[in-house]
Write an enzyme that holds these catalytic residues in place. Sequence first.
Site, PDB file in Angstrom:
ATOM      1  N   CYS A 100      -8.147  65.399   6.764  1.00 43.03           N
ATOM      2  CA  CYS A 100      -7.014  65.018   5.904  1.00 43.03           C
ATOM      3  C   CYS A 100      -6.380  66.212   5.208  1.00 43.03           C
ATOM      4  O   CYS A 100      -5.266  66.099   4.695  1.00 43.03           O
ATOM      5  CB  CYS A 100      -7.458  64.000   4.865  1.00 43.03           C
ATOM      6  SG  CYS A 100      -7.810  62.407   5.591  1.00 43.03           S
TER       7      CYS A 100
HETATM    8  N1  CO8 Z   1     -12.877  42.939   1.182  1.00 41.68           N
HETATM    9  C1  CO8 Z   1     -13.549  42.423   0.120  1.00 41.68           C
HETATM   10  N2  CO8 Z   1     -14.600  43.052  -0.474  1.00 41.68           N
HETATM   11  C2  CO8 Z   1     -14.982  44.240   0.035  1.00 41.68           C
HETATM   12  C3  CO8 Z   1     -14.334  44.825   1.149  1.00 41.68           C
HETATM   13  C4  CO8 Z   1     -13.239  44.120   1.721  1.00 41.68           C
HETATM   14  N3  CO8 Z   1     -12.543  44.627   2.760  1.00 41.68           N
HETATM   15  N4  CO8 Z   1     -14.924  46.006   1.428  1.00 41.68           N
HETATM   16  C5  CO8 Z   1     -15.927  46.159   0.542  1.00 41.68           C
HETATM   17  N5  CO8 Z   1     -15.970  45.099  -0.292  1.00 41.68           N
HETATM   18  C6  CO8 Z   1     -16.898  44.852  -1.416  1.00 41.68           C
HETATM   19  C7  CO8 Z   1     -18.207  45.593  -1.232  1.00 41.68           C
HETATM   20  O1  CO8 Z   1     -19.091  44.839  -0.438  1.00 41.68           O
HETATM   21  C8  CO8 Z   1     -18.677  45.722  -2.672  1.00 41.68           C
HETATM   22  O2  CO8 Z   1     -19.271  44.519  -3.076  1.00 41.68           O
HETATM   23  P1  CO8 Z   1     -20.529  44.523  -4.109  1.00 41.68           P
HETATM   24  O3  CO8 Z   1     -20.004  45.138  -5.366  1.00 41.68           O
HETATM   25  O4  CO8 Z   1     -20.871  43.070  -4.225  1.00 41.68           O
HETATM   26  O5  CO8 Z   1     -21.579  45.368  -3.458  1.00 41.68           O
HETATM   27  C9  CO8 Z   1     -17.385  45.890  -3.466  1.00 41.68           C
HETATM   28  O6  CO8 Z   1     -16.349  45.366  -2.632  1.00 41.68           O
HETATM   29  C10 CO8 Z   1     -17.066  47.312  -3.830  1.00 41.68           C
HETATM   30  O7  CO8 Z   1     -17.188  48.169  -2.650  1.00 41.68           O
HETATM   31  P2  CO8 Z   1     -16.998  49.704  -2.706  1.00 41.68           P
HETATM   32  O8  CO8 Z   1     -17.846  50.292  -3.781  1.00 41.68           O
HETATM   33  O9  CO8 Z   1     -17.144  50.272  -1.322  1.00 41.68           O
HETATM   34  O10 CO8 Z   1     -15.440  49.788  -3.111  1.00 41.68           O
HETATM   35  P3  CO8 Z   1     -14.650  50.952  -3.803  1.00 41.68           P
HETATM   36  O11 CO8 Z   1     -14.114  50.473  -5.081  1.00 41.68           O
HETATM   37  O12 CO8 Z   1     -15.379  52.262  -3.786  1.00 41.68           O
HETATM   38  O13 CO8 Z   1     -13.383  51.111  -2.797  1.00 41.68           O
HETATM   39  C11 CO8 Z   1     -12.623  52.574  -1.053  1.00 41.68           C
HETATM   40  C12 CO8 Z   1     -13.585  51.476  -1.442  1.00 41.68           C
HETATM   41  C13 CO8 Z   1     -11.207  52.027  -1.151  1.00 41.68           C
HETATM   42  C14 CO8 Z   1     -12.917  53.003   0.360  1.00 41.68           C
HETATM   43  C15 CO8 Z   1     -12.757  53.753  -2.040  1.00 41.68           C
HETATM   44  O14 CO8 Z   1     -14.100  54.079  -2.226  1.00 41.68           O
HETATM   45  C16 CO8 Z   1     -12.039  54.994  -1.581  1.00 41.68           C
HETATM   46  O15 CO8 Z   1     -10.853  54.995  -1.288  1.00 41.68           O
HETATM   47  N6  CO8 Z   1     -12.729  56.137  -1.594  1.00 41.68           N
HETATM   48  C17 CO8 Z   1     -12.136  57.418  -1.227  1.00 41.68           C
HETATM   49  C18 CO8 Z   1     -11.993  57.451   0.233  1.00 41.68           C
HETATM   50  C19 CO8 Z   1     -11.321  58.662   0.728  1.00 41.68           C
HETATM   51  O16 CO8 Z   1     -10.474  59.270   0.105  1.00 41.68           O
HETATM   52  N7  CO8 Z   1     -11.700  59.030   1.892  1.00 41.68           N
HETATM   53  C20 CO8 Z   1     -11.085  60.115   2.524  1.00 41.68           C
HETATM   54  C21 CO8 Z   1     -10.972  59.753   3.922  1.00 41.68           C
HETATM   55  S1  CO8 Z   1      -9.759  60.697   4.626  1.00 41.68           S
HETATM   56  C22 CO8 Z   1     -10.437  61.934   5.636  1.00 41.68           C
HETATM   57  O17 CO8 Z   1     -10.555  63.074   5.332  1.00 41.68           O
HETATM   58  C23 CO8 Z   1     -10.843  61.513   6.977  1.00 41.68           C
HETATM   59  C24 CO8 Z   1      -9.885  62.006   7.960  1.00 41.68           C
HETATM   60  C25 CO8 Z   1     -10.156  61.406   9.267  1.00 41.68           C
HETATM   61  C26 CO8 Z   1      -9.123  60.379   9.639  1.00 41.68           C
HETATM   62  C27 CO8 Z   1      -9.716  59.401  10.577  1.00 41.68           C
HETATM   63  C28 CO8 Z   1      -8.739  58.320  10.957  1.00 41.68           C
HETATM   64  C29 CO8 Z   1      -9.386  57.052  11.329  1.00 41.68           C
END
Ligand code: CO8
Length: 374
Positions: A156
Amino acid sequence: MNQVILTGTGLFTPAESISNEELVESFNGYVEKFNNDNAAAIEAGEIEALAPSSVAFIEKASGIKSRYVMDKAGVLDTDIMCPRIPERGNDEPSLLAEMGVNAAKQALKEAQLEANDIDAVLVACANLQRAYPAISIEIQDLLSIDGFAFDMNVACSSATFGIQTGYDMIRSGSAKRVMMLNTEVCSGHLNFRDRDSHFIFGDVATAVILEDAEVAKNKQGFEIVDTRLVTKFSNNIRNNFGFLNRTAPENRDDDDKLFIQEGRKVFREVSPMVAQLITDHLADNNLQASGLRRMWLHQANRNMNDFIAKKVLGYDPNEDDQPTVLDEYANTSSAGSIIAFHKHKDDFKAGEMGVICSFGAGYSAGSVIVRRAG
Ligand code: CO8
């Protein structure tokens, strides 16, 4: 050292878009079918039932409302859940090259240049569609550009790493005009059956033109004041797809051959790292955060960007301080900060300053301080 000016940007947006509602309906259809088909094994405790996704969660956790994709039908078909993009012959332009050329033409127009004015082409992105020949060399050929081209991948963060590479080449005199492209079909590397990440990414291509200020025709561009990059190894965002996969066929189709992440850890670790990078970068250039008109941040997560901008600026940022495009585009990997810059730069007055910042897997992060010329 030659002064470097950013004179044009371009954006190619795919024709098809998927809303959260459509994506969640498809995902939940798959979950229902999986749980029905495996009811006996779930009942016996042999496998776990899948949980449904939710629009409310996606919007609250990420800020994403929709994403553009190159093939909507394949992604939403619960029997496929992957874009279907027919293979092209070697004599046809490849998909990434075609998307890149589209963005490139727009950037050239803004820079008031013809393609053959360019002497170096960089494709800097996370998702290259083949090992070789380089997509950048194909784009160079499609646009009839002399000189040289190469691809680079810093996930990214690729855009800011690409800008620094072009900046260094122009400053040292090895190129006068550099085209830097971010071509992303993230949907090809996304596991649409994974509840934690199925909503994160979208497809797009962006382009940036960098020039030696002495030869630039567009005098209203953005002077590159300084660039800074940082990397720190982490497995929290990982994709094990690669040419060695065929040497272990038993694991070839495992989930780790697509994008996987520990999203919470990424959020916690990367946000302060990026805020520190920008703060130190400004300080080392004798600049104050209060002197920034805008920050064009990587578009992964709305809450992450609010945290970073608040830490740097010292107050809650509004849309003018830190524009959001991920609501419409989702995370487009390397292209995100450039989409934000492309769409939200024209209101800048001469002398106003901003920071383009990208961050992601590696970990990697880059900061580019720019000042409107003219
Ligand atoms: N629907 C409903 N509930 C959900 C879902 C869903 N889809 N997914 C998870 N939950 C639930 C979980 O089970 C959890 O439940 P519980 O509390 O009961 O255990 C709860 O929601 C909270 O889950 P999380 O803690 O995982 O949720 P977050 O608040 O942390 O949000 C995110 C998740 C949105 C993914 C967040 O953590 C985030 O955005 N983090 C940063 C991510 C980021 O910036 N990553 C960079 C990636 S980019 C990169 O460099 C890669 C490049 C490669 C590209 C590849 C292309 C494919």
